[in-house]
Design an enzyme around this catalytic site. Structure first.
Site, PDB file in Angstrom:
ATOM      1  N   ARG A 149      20.178  -8.259 -36.696  1.00  0.00           N
ATOM      2  CA  ARG A 149      19.479  -7.120 -36.148  1.00  0.00           C
ATOM      3  C   ARG A 149      18.182  -7.091 -36.181  1.00  0.00           C
ATOM      4  O   ARG A 149      17.436  -6.305 -35.151  1.00  0.00           O
ATOM      5  CB  ARG A 149      20.215  -6.148 -37.282  1.00  0.00           C
ATOM      6  CG  ARG A 149      21.581  -5.671 -36.735  1.00  0.00           C
ATOM      7  CD  ARG A 149      22.509  -4.746 -37.710  1.00  0.00           C
ATOM      8  NE  ARG A 149      23.724  -4.510 -37.370  1.00  0.00           N
ATOM      9  CZ  ARG A 149      24.614  -3.729 -37.772  1.00  0.00           C
ATOM     10  NH1 ARG A 149      24.229  -2.811 -38.747  1.00  0.00           N
ATOM     11  NH2 ARG A 149      25.676  -3.502 -37.080  1.00  0.00           N
ATOM     12  N   TYR A 168      23.815  -4.982 -28.243  1.00  0.00           N
ATOM     13  CA  TYR A 168      24.455  -5.846 -29.005  1.00  0.00           C
ATOM     14  C   TYR A 168      23.880  -5.791 -30.520  1.00  0.00           C
ATOM     15  O   TYR A 168      23.089  -5.408 -30.680  1.00  0.00           O
ATOM     16  CB  TYR A 168      24.490  -7.419 -28.336  1.00  0.00           C
ATOM     17  CG  TYR A 168      23.236  -7.957 -28.047  1.00  0.00           C
ATOM     18  CD1 TYR A 168      21.785  -7.601 -28.591  1.00  0.00           C
ATOM     19  CD2 TYR A 168      23.029  -9.075 -27.143  1.00  0.00           C
ATOM     20  CE1 TYR A 168      20.623  -8.459 -28.292  1.00  0.00           C
ATOM     21  CE2 TYR A 168      22.070  -9.553 -26.616  1.00  0.00           C
ATOM     22  CZ  TYR A 168      20.887  -9.316 -27.447  1.00  0.00           C
ATOM     23  OH  TYR A 168      19.941 -10.067 -26.965  1.00  0.00           O
ATOM     24  N   GLU A 169      24.833  -6.543 -31.377  1.00  0.00           N
ATOM     25  CA  GLU A 169      24.461  -6.757 -32.882  1.00  0.00           C
ATOM     26  C   GLU A 169      24.466  -5.110 -33.219  1.00  0.00           C
ATOM     27  O   GLU A 169      23.621  -4.787 -34.275  1.00  0.00           O
ATOM     28  CB  GLU A 169      23.200  -7.149 -33.031  1.00  0.00           C
ATOM     29  CG  GLU A 169      22.974  -8.837 -32.878  1.00  0.00           C
ATOM     30  CD  GLU A 169      23.969  -9.618 -33.475  1.00  0.00           C
ATOM     31  OE1 GLU A 169      24.435  -9.232 -34.623  1.00  0.00           O
ATOM     32  OE2 GLU A 169      24.126 -10.722 -32.907  1.00  0.00           O
ATOM     33  N   GLY A 170      25.190  -4.164 -32.779  1.00  0.00           N
ATOM     34  CA  GLY A 170      25.463  -3.039 -33.149  1.00  0.00           C
ATOM     35  C   GLY A 170      24.551  -2.048 -32.317  1.00  0.00           C
ATOM     36  O   GLY A 170      23.197  -2.238 -32.266  1.00  0.00           O
TER      37      GLY A 170
END
Lengths: 596, 596
Positions: free
Chosen positions: B297, B438-440
């Site tokens: 992140r 992406y990645e949350g």
């Protein structure tokens, strides 16, 4: 995912906010009642939903192609264009003497919105044709009108606008294309034009290019530009297309979006000169082009609303269907459709509120245009023309700027699926990106808002609008409840911000132009937010009055207006701060070029 | 247009804002001085500028392709990856015992930024490999570490993260992939994973998949997920790749951007089961994955900064070169380069200020991470860990959200040329669009900011940050002039807005979660703006102190900070209004699903 026209909202705005009953009192518009609007919009919804909407993703997957000077559009486009013409859709707002339906802009505007929601790439062709029709109506000779208008209005031929050249983007003073008189009333045109939307295609029998060029003795700069009509095929005496004219498409662009719409490089006169006909008087080309452009700018604003609506519908449908995660408030033990998650809701409400606000503002502007053109009272015409002119750069600039954000939120609602092209959300994000650029970038709209629309009349049009907002604020006071309270306080703050910025612009444009123009786009966005918010406030009042007739629809309208007040209007104050309080905006211009 | 790393700004931030001298006092980082940083960054700038930057547009034009299970990357990528490994770039921040350079995150972060500016699609492969390395270092057995880490750190093999399944996007409770123990310490893995970045490619000898799966008796939900290592090729005793494992790429996605980066659908176990090795303990997979994800992140936040920097450089170069229209202030009679026009300047300054502010915040966060991991004092470690953890969702969420706006402005600066793919601006607009997903997604970062980072410690970390802002506000007071005055008043207002929102979150998350979570992304953006603005304020002070050493650079820094104060910080107050004053944000959630 297809497209369902938001007919209820369109008719609500036409009726309650833009007051179609008043437009129907104008000479020539006696039949333009709400019932007429409803009938036309129903048909438009059917045609656009069934014929054009399914072709939208096809056009993106299989863009127009160029081969040896010939442009082939996406499969299905040619047939759809034939149906479009046969349905009379090109002629909705054009005069009946040339075959049009002569309906008010207030009815044509939702039709244009639907067309663009259904298929933005396709819609560009009629949009440019509308511009060519406007220019011919304004400045064309009777002969040119008789020869070209019926075919354009019938949807048999299409029109283009040829402004840009490789060395002249927004700066038309640099136009070099030349037109040499042949002594017989015709001209030979020579030059290269770029970024010509539908400059070449296979959907129509003929293409009518409107071209900016210079005659041999023309003065330098924008005062030496004339407007010419250059047909792709010469027109025979019987009106049929004849010999090929010397204008050729040498390539089309590879673009980020609106891929089905061919963007042509046109070469005029490589084989002896393209035959052209002067429109109106020599050296007044820019003036005529501005007529086309003003119409086109308004229409591009509507494109912003259109792509926002389509992106919203796609995102809302996905959010209802996609099941993922439990609700944060513990109201369910199982995963729920993501529309129940607060941030997805915030995104959908943002998309919805921005779209509805911009739609209301555009349709209200359309009604001002109708009155400005059709009232039998000169003072009324002038008043409404001034307000319409003030609103055009706002409708163009704000509706398109917000459409990029709305389309981007549409991608975000889809999560990872939004980044996959098959989903369709990404196409809207790509397509929308042109809207703040063509027909004048947002900065050019903002310059127009400052120079021609605020400073030139000493702020009169702006103050007329502010006075109308005051009337709405007074009306809001007559209602109770959280939604009305929120709207009143936010709109009041927004109105004050707009008024302060108008004063700042009036006081400083001459003495410190850089201080004003560094805040030009901020002023435009501030105006867009406050004026859309104002329309949402009016909508809230109307929805309360009509509530019993359709509680679900009117409740949704009040809630959406409330959301606009709480979540969008507050940005007005931040924009004001970045214009007025920044003390001349020195930080914007302080760096030397080599410090970048 | 190539890429020139902004080395001066990077070193300024490392030295003056992130205080590398302090990091170099930590055990194990004795050599990590400013001089070391400079040497490493110089090399990184050369490699990324010369080798990877020219491949960026190539990757977009010629994406990775899939044929019969085999993925072929863009021509040149394989050789570039070899050079990347040989240069030691994969190992910059990893332990020397496995072949890494063991440099602090503060030095690794600008290297990662450069890599991503040069080539976002390429950089994703090392980014995921970093994640796999982190997870193995944290939870892998000595045997797994010895077998896999050296090859990964050397850049011979690459890593992947396998979370998402068709039915389970962000919601990992729904993971269905199963792992059956074979009695010999290994497992057989069966299932389908989607959206696997570099899940299959031809750049490395082997691919090390880290896979979330359930063992047969695992509890339901996220507490029953374990983490497995599944190599593409089994590893022989001598460490060489052996037989093909039963994991296959069945397709790759057709994406809006980062097209060179293959996004794979992976099928595990269609031919008897993919051999996997448990990492750490059963049912603790989510915990380990969070370690990877937290690192990833932060790195994705840096990607946002990276793409912003590249978009800015491209736009600034175009604005210096493109001549169009006369200046509004009448300072020249001829057309000038568009960089002299106020709105172009505003756009470039916005791009620059957002990028510099986000960079400063990210690098400062990296220094907190270094102290959190390497200080010999437990209390110091805990304090810095808490601040780092608070900053991670802000760095990820804010840097990526702003990068979409920056890339969009980059298109706008180019006018019509920005919409033409050959220009390159459109690629950044497309590439950046994945970063908030992406990645949350940003909403997931915002939920993390609220739940784990603000509420769980009763606001302690947030208040520690606010106290540091107070110290900066006091320091600003020691300086005179318009820039410092503007920054002091705007930062003070921003600080108050952030503090109010933190209080609102602490008071209401339990009792009225919907009121808080409807404002979650607004809170994240508010934090991003205020904390970036705070770093720009610190930069302003440092630039004043160092001014004589490089007047042009430090003047530009002060001006950019001044711009941030006048034009970006005011948004904080609008965001606060939409969270705190909206009285529970009822309008966000009031509609029924069928009203959408």
């Amino acid at each position: 995912m297809t497209y369902a026209a938001p007919l209820k909202d369109m008719l609500f705005v036409i009726d309650e906010l833009a007051n179609i009953a008043n437009v129907a009192t104008l000479p020539g518009f006696e039949d333009a009642t709400l019932e007429t609007a409803q009938a036309v919009l129903d048909e438009a919804a059917k045609f656009n939903g069934e014929v054009l909407a399914p072709l939208n993703i096809e056009g993106d997957k299989h863009p127009s192609t160029w081969h040896d000077g010939v442009v082939t559009t996406t499969a299905g486009f040619k047939d759809a264009f034939r149906q479009f013409g046969e349905g009379g859709w090109q002629g909705v707002m054009h005069p009946s003497e040339f075959g049009g339906q002569a309906l008010p802009k207030l009815i044509a505007t939702p039709c244009i919105e639907m067309l663009n929601s259904a298929n933005l790439s396709f819609a560009l062709c009629p949009l440019l044709t509308d511009g060519a029709i406007e220019a011919l109506l304004t400045a064309g000779s009777d002969n040119l009108k008789a020869r070209y208008l019926p075919k354009l209005i019938e949807g048999k031929w299409t029109g283009t606008m040829n402004l840009t050249e490789p060395q002249a983007g927004s700066d038309l003073a640099l136009v070099r294309t030349r037109a040499e008189p042949q002594g017989d009333g015709t001209y030979k045109v020579f030059g290269t034009k770029i970024f010509i939307t539908y400059g070449e295609h296979d959907m129509a029998e003929n293409i009518v290019h409107l071209v900016l060029a210079r005659t041999p003795d023309a003065p330098e700069g924008v005062k030496g530009i004339s407007l010419f009509l250059v047909p792709k095929f010469m027109v025979n005496e019987d009106g049929s297309p004849g010999a090929r004219n010397d204008v050729h498409c040498v390539s089309i662009e590879h673009k980020l979006g609106i891929k089905a719409s061919p963007t042509a490089v046109l070469q005029f006169g490589d084989h002896g000169g393209a035959t052209g006909y002067l429109i109106g008087e020599e050296n007044r080309g820019l003036e005529y082009m501005f007529i086309m452009m003003n119409a086109a700018r308004f229409a591009v604003g509507v494109q912003g609303i259109a792509v926002s609506e389509r992106a919203y519908q796609l995102a809302a449908a996905y959010a209802k269907e996609r099941v993922q995660s439990r609700p944060v408030d513990g109201s369910a033990k199982q995963s729920v459709a993501i529309i129940h998650h607060p941030d997805v809701r915030r995104m959908l409400m943002t998309m919805r509120a921005l779209t509805e606000g911009a739609r209301a503002l555009a349709y209200v502007a359309a009604a001002h245009s109708d009155i400005a053109h059709h009232s039998d009272d000169a003072a009324t015409r002038a008043d409404h023309a001034a307000i319409y002119e003030y609103l055009v750069p706002v409708v163009k600039g704000w509706s398109t700027e917000m459409s990029i954000d709305v389309a981007s939120l549409g991608v975000q609602v889809h999560g990872g699926m939004g980044f996959i092209e098959e989903t369709g959300a990404a196409q809207h994000y790509r397509d929308a990106r042109i809207l703040t650029i063509y027909e004048g970038t947002t900065a050019i709209q903002a310059n127009d808002l400052i120079g021609r629309k605020t400073v030139r009349d000493g702020g009169a049009a702006a103050r007329a609008v502010l006075a109308q907002i005051d009337a709405t604020l007074a009306a809001l006071k007559q209602h109770d409840g959280a939604a009305f309270d929120a709207m009143h306080s936010r709109l009041q703050a927004g109105r004050a911000a707009l008024a302060n910025v108008v004063d700042f612009v009036l006081q400083n444009t001459k003495s410190d132009p850089n201080a004003v123009f560094t805040g030009s786009v901020a002023y435009l966005k501030l105006a867009g937010i406050v004026l859309s918010g104002w329309q949402m406030a009016r909508a809230m009042i109307a929805a309360t009055q009509k509530h019993a007739a359709d509680p679900s629809f009117y409740d949704a309208k009040i809630t959406t207006a409330h959301f606009f007040a709480d979540h969008i209007l507050p940005q007005a104050v931040a924009l004001e701060a970045s214009i007025v309080s920044a003390k001349g905006n020195r930080s914007v211009l302080a760096l030397d070029v080599d410090q970048f």
